[in-house]
Design a protein around this motif. Structure first.
Motif, PDB file in Angstrom:
ATOM      1  N   TYR A  40       0.821  -1.219   0.000  1.00 57.15           N
ATOM      2  CA  TYR A  40       0.000   0.000   0.000  1.00 57.15           C
ATOM      3  C   TYR A  40       0.851   1.264   0.000  1.00 57.15           C
ATOM      4  CZ  TYR A  40      -4.311  -2.623   1.087  1.00 57.15           C
ATOM      5  OH  TYR A  40      -5.393  -3.458   1.041  1.00 57.15           O
ATOM      6  N   GLU A  41       2.088   1.162   0.488  1.00 55.35           N
ATOM      7  CA  GLU A  41       2.958   2.339   0.553  1.00 55.35           C
ATOM      8  C   GLU A  41       3.716   2.567  -0.753  1.00 55.35           C
ATOM      9  OE1 GLU A  41       2.858   4.448   3.031  1.00 55.35           O
ATOM     10  OE2 GLU A  41       1.411   3.155   4.058  1.00 55.35           O
TER      11      GLU A  41
ATOM     12  N   GLY B 252       8.310  -4.554  -1.083  1.00 57.56           N
ATOM     13  CA  GLY B 252       7.334  -3.855  -0.248  1.00 57.56           C
ATOM     14  C   GLY B 252       7.961  -3.309   1.015  1.00 57.56           C
ATOM     15  N   CYS B 253       7.186  -2.467   1.711  1.00 56.74           N
ATOM     16  CA  CYS B 253       7.679  -1.855   2.951  1.00 56.74           C
ATOM     17  C   CYS B 253       7.814  -2.886   4.066  1.00 56.74           C
ATOM     18  CB  CYS B 253       6.752  -0.710   3.376  1.00 56.74           C
ATOM     19  SG  CYS B 253       5.144  -1.265   4.021  1.00 56.74           S
ATOM     20  N   GLY B 254       7.042  -3.967   3.964  1.00 63.01           N
ATOM     21  CA  GLY B 254       7.106  -5.020   4.981  1.00 63.01           C
ATOM     22  C   GLY B 254       6.223  -4.748   6.183  1.00 63.01           C
TER      23      GLY B 254
ATOM     24  N   CYS C 132       1.519  -5.869   2.841  1.00 61.72           N
ATOM     25  CA  CYS C 132       2.813  -6.557   2.983  1.00 61.72           C
ATOM     26  C   CYS C 132       2.731  -7.646   4.044  1.00 61.72           C
ATOM     27  CB  CYS C 132       3.906  -5.556   3.360  1.00 61.72           C
ATOM     28  SG  CYS C 132       4.498  -4.578   1.974  1.00 61.72           S
TER      29      CYS C 132
END
Ligand code: ZN
Length: 229
Positions: free
Chosen positions: A189-190, A202-204, A209
């Protein structure tokens, strides 16, 4: 009209990428329908182009930028403080009201033009986020109503409906797109594609994520224990 051709509603995320390749192994011709609605994770759109090209599938990208004029959702608006940004306080802030209904309506319109009889959408009620329009009842209801109303006999396929995220990784492996999912599909989403994890980019930390990471762990665990069929 009863073709063996399918339109896949394709965002460039893990689920719809798996559906795209599932469709390629089940239908004669496959076309991808992608919606741009100023979503926050815009790189998903860029990734969808990369994946469609690699899969050699014609892709149509339709702008739904007007959605942000009508609905408030963290997924399409920039402000993050609007946690109750929908018509229903029980919905996650990323819920976009009527989104899948609109997507399916437009897929029906295009399928009518192309004379394709099948539509594939990667909704899933197992990792249920509370979205009304990801449920099996919603899809069956939409199909029944639209076919009856427009004298059509289209079929909506939801290959992920009852799969966990781990089982979706397993399906990706079976239809031969696990590497594509890991390297090119985008869920975060980020919009973070700077960090590569074993489950993808991904940001994790965001909900998408976390879900993907949990699914990958489940997939690896099942693989080690010989549970993936
Ligand atoms: Zn993320």
């Amino acid at each position: 009209m009863n073709s063996q051709d399918a339109i896949v509603i394709f965002s460039g995320g893990q689920d719809s990428t798996t559906c795209l390749y599932w469709a390629l192994s089940n239908f004669h011709h496959v076309a991808a329908l992608t919606f741009a609605y100023d979503q926050k994770h815009r790189c998903e759109l860029d990734q969808s182009r990369v994946i469609a090209r690699k899969a050699n599938v014609p892709q149509k990208i339709i702008s739904l930028d007007f959605m942000k004029e009508l609905v408030s959702s963290e997924l399409i608006n920039q402000q993050k403080d609007n946690k109750k940004g929908t018509d229903n306080n029980n919905m996650p802030s990323t819920y976009v009201p009527m989104r899948n209904q609109l997507f399916l309506t437009l897929a029906y319109a295009w399928a009518t033009t192309l004379q394709y009889s099948h539509i594939v959408i990667g909704v899933c009620e197992t990792d249920y986020s509370g979205y009304y329009d990801c449920r099996d009842d919603f899809v069956k209801g939409f199909q029944a109503f639209t076919n009856l109303a427009y004298h059509l006999n289209f079929k909506i396929h939801t290959p992920l409906m009852h799969l966990s995220k781990g089982e979706t990784f397993d399906l990706a492996e079976k239809v031969g797109c696990l590497d594509i999912v890991l390297e090119h599909s985008h869920s975060c989403y980020e919009g973070d594609r700077t960090q590569r994890h074993d489950w993808g980019y991904g940001c994790g930390l965001c909900a998408a994520c976390q879900l993907r990471k949990r699914g990958w762990k489940e997939y690896c665990h099942n693989k080690e224990n010989g549970k993936n069929g």
